[in-house]
Design an enzyme around this catalytic site. Structure first.
Site, PDB file in Angstrom:
ATOM      1  N   GLU A 201       0.850  -1.211   0.000  1.00  0.00           N
ATOM      2  CA  GLU A 201       0.000   0.000   0.000  1.00  0.00           C
ATOM      3  C   GLU A 201       0.874   1.246   0.000  1.00  0.00           C
ATOM      4  O   GLU A 201       0.719   2.143   0.852  1.00  0.00           O
ATOM      5  CB  GLU A 201      -0.982  -0.024   1.196  1.00  0.00           C
ATOM      6  N   GLU A 337      -4.754  -9.013  -0.016  1.00  0.00           N
ATOM      7  CA  GLU A 337      -5.469  -8.683   1.232  1.00  0.00           C
ATOM      8  C   GLU A 337      -6.944  -8.598   0.878  1.00  0.00           C
ATOM      9  O   GLU A 337      -7.338  -7.746   0.071  1.00  0.00           O
ATOM     10  CB  GLU A 337      -4.986  -7.360   1.846  1.00  0.00           C
TER      11      GLU A 337
END
Ligand code: AHR
Length: 532
Positions: A201, A337
């Site tokens: 991220e 995820e």
């Protein structure tokens, strides 16, 4: 003369019989025609879509996996035996580690050798990080459960040098100083690293980078963070490099995917990627997550399942961008995820992301796994968040106690789909409506397993109505089917340490009659059968 009491009793029986007759239409199962086309077998359902994610977060690692060799909890070199046995049974293909946001603050040297450095875990509760679970312990754990390593390297606060050293430490067979250190720390043979995540991220907790800034880092890491494991090279099992990808469908993330994939299209010999990561949690309407993981009803059940089905659009959206720049689909979309993310359990440390896991999560997991399986051409990996004690976990522990969640059982029932050959199914799903939410009533998946059997999964999303599925095999015949079904009395039924068998699979079977195989599915259930 019958007494008044016996007359009243008879009247009551008649009323009950009458009520049961008039209520039949309301309880009657919905019928679904499912056509399975054996003549059109498709691609391989990559077993890596059943991957797991284990971050240094709450009790995900410490207590969940690692209890230390001196613990009273039965363990092998510090790793708990009950958890290993449970994970072996679901054939975990790979585990992503050490994060998540944690990865971009992780320095591998703190976690090797006899003197571990105690650091902080500022992302997750600000607790101290003993670093007693480091590279060797992680690899030992993988060895015990039989999974591959998916290592996320630190691109946020680390350097390419640090990451390159880590990979040399883990993978070289040459007698370098780092290899000798690895041997001195107990492992002379090189470790295998199946996947390398280059950042996490990076548009947010990984350093708030722009696509261009990230790309410049990606190229450097891709070039210099090498895997030297001779066996991987000989067997042509290269380490797959995964770039940070999108976290949703909004413009900033479609721009991100565009930027990475456009650069990939023009990449030279000196850098490469094999995968683009995507993160997508089922959170509800707003951030932060406010839906509760227990004590909810049909409203929250139907809404969360509606939200989770956005996964399909998200994959389509980002796959379409990838197709523009990589029509041969060399770069995999790795959803590393995903899962339901609810409000923290009352009384828990909010930084530990502790939530319960209910029958709703089992249905949610099945719907997502089916979406991934239908996109085998592009989706070749996924990691549910997270494996133990965090978010949509497989396993929950409390000191020496362990409980398997409804999601665990879905992963167990789906084992036959690992590396199976996709077989197309067609059906009219019908509609389940609650309030202003309408959802496909059923979902289904079929595949030819590595065992040669035809496996069919059917999810009955409807929490009130049973479903009868008439299976028609195109290019084959069915005599019978047998397998397991997972359901429970309520949409928010959970397994607890005191009642661990509230949501567990039960055997189901069906015999063909008149050439027709009919599966009877309970409301809110996930069913997997092998067809004979
Ligand atoms: O899984 C919890 C966190 O969610 C991860 O650390 C991060 O990557 C994501 O935002």
């Amino acid at each position: 003369m019958p007494s008044t009491k016996s007359i009243l009793l008879r009247l009551l029986f008649v009323m009950i019989a009458w009520l049961s007759i008039i209520s039949v239409p309301f309880l009657a199962a919905q019928s679904v025609q499912l056509s399975v086309d054996l003549s059109k077998a498709g691609g391989k359902i990559d077993r890596n879509i059943f991957g797991q994610f284990a971050e240094h977060l709450g009790h995900g690692i410490y207590e969940g996996i690692w209890v230390g060799p001196d613990s009273k909890i039965p363990n092998t070199r510090g790793i708990r035996n009950d958890v290993v046995a449970a994970l072996k049974a679901i054939r975990v293909p790979n585990v992503r580690w050490p994060g998540g946001c944690f990865a971009d603050e992780y320095h591998w040297r703190n976690g090797v050798g006899s003197q571990r450095i105690v650091t902080l875990n500022p992302n997750w509760g600000g607790v101290s990080e003993p670093n007693s679970f480091g590279t060797h312990e992680f690899m030992d754990f993988l060895d015990q459960i039989g999974a591959d390593a998916y290592i996320s390297v630190n691109l946020g606060t680390g350097t390419p040098h640090e990451a390159a050293d880590w990979l040399e430490y883990m993978t070289t067979a040459q007698p370098t100083t780092l290899a000798k250190e690895r041997a001195a720390n107990g492992h002379p043979a090189p470790y295998k690293v199946g996947y390398l995540g280059i950042g996490n991220e990076s548009w947010d907790c990984g350093g708030n980078m722009t696509p261009d800034y990230y790309l410049s880092q990606l190229k450097i890491y891709s070039r210099f963070v090498r895997n030297f494991n001779p066996e991987q090279h000989e067997k042509q099992q290269p380490m797959l490099k995964i770039a940070v990808g999108p976290g949703g469908g909004e413009p900033r993330w479609t721009e991100w995917t565009e930027a990475i994939m456009q650069a990939y299209q023009h990449h030279t010999w000196s850098w490469d990627i094999d995968g683009l990561s995507m993160h997508s949690y089922t959170v509800g309407q707003h951030w932060p997550p406010s839906y509760t993981s227990v004590g909810f009803g049909e409203t929250e059940y139907s809404q969360m399942l509606k939200f989770t089905l956005n996964m399909e659009d998200l994959i389509n959206k980002h796959s379409a961008i990838m197709d523009k720049y990589d029509p041969q689909k060399k770069v995999a979309l790795i959803i590393d995820e995903w899962g339901g993310w609810y409000a923290p359990l009352p009384g828990s440390n909010p930084g530990f992301l502790v939530q319960q896991n209910s029958l709703r999560d089992a249905v949610l997991a099945a719907l997502n796994l089916n979406i991934f399986a239908r996109h085998t051409d592009r989706v070749r990996g996924a990691n549910i968040a997270q494996m133990i004690n965090v978010l949509q976990a497989m396993i929950m522990t409390d000191k020496e106690r362990m409980v398997l969640t409804p999601t665990y059982y879905v992963f167990k029932m789906y084992v036959p789909f690992q590396d199976a050959t996709f077989v197309p199914v067609s059906f009219d799903a019908g509609t389940y409506t609650y309030g202003d939410v309408s959802l496909p009533r059923v979902d289904a998946l079929a595949a030819r397993g590595k065992d040669g059997k035809l496996w069919i999964e059917v999810t009955n999303v409807d929490p009130n109505q049973p479903v009868e599925v008439d299976v028609n095999l195109v290019g084959g015949t069915a005599k019978s089917a047998a397998g397991d079904t997972l359901t429970a009395s309520k949409v928010d039924s959970v397994n607890t340490f005191d009642a661990p068998s509230t949501v567990v699979p039960k055997p189901v079977s069906a015999k063909a009659q008149g050439g027709k195989l009919t599966l009877k599915l309970e409301p809110k259930s996930v069913t997997v059968v092998a067809v004979e």
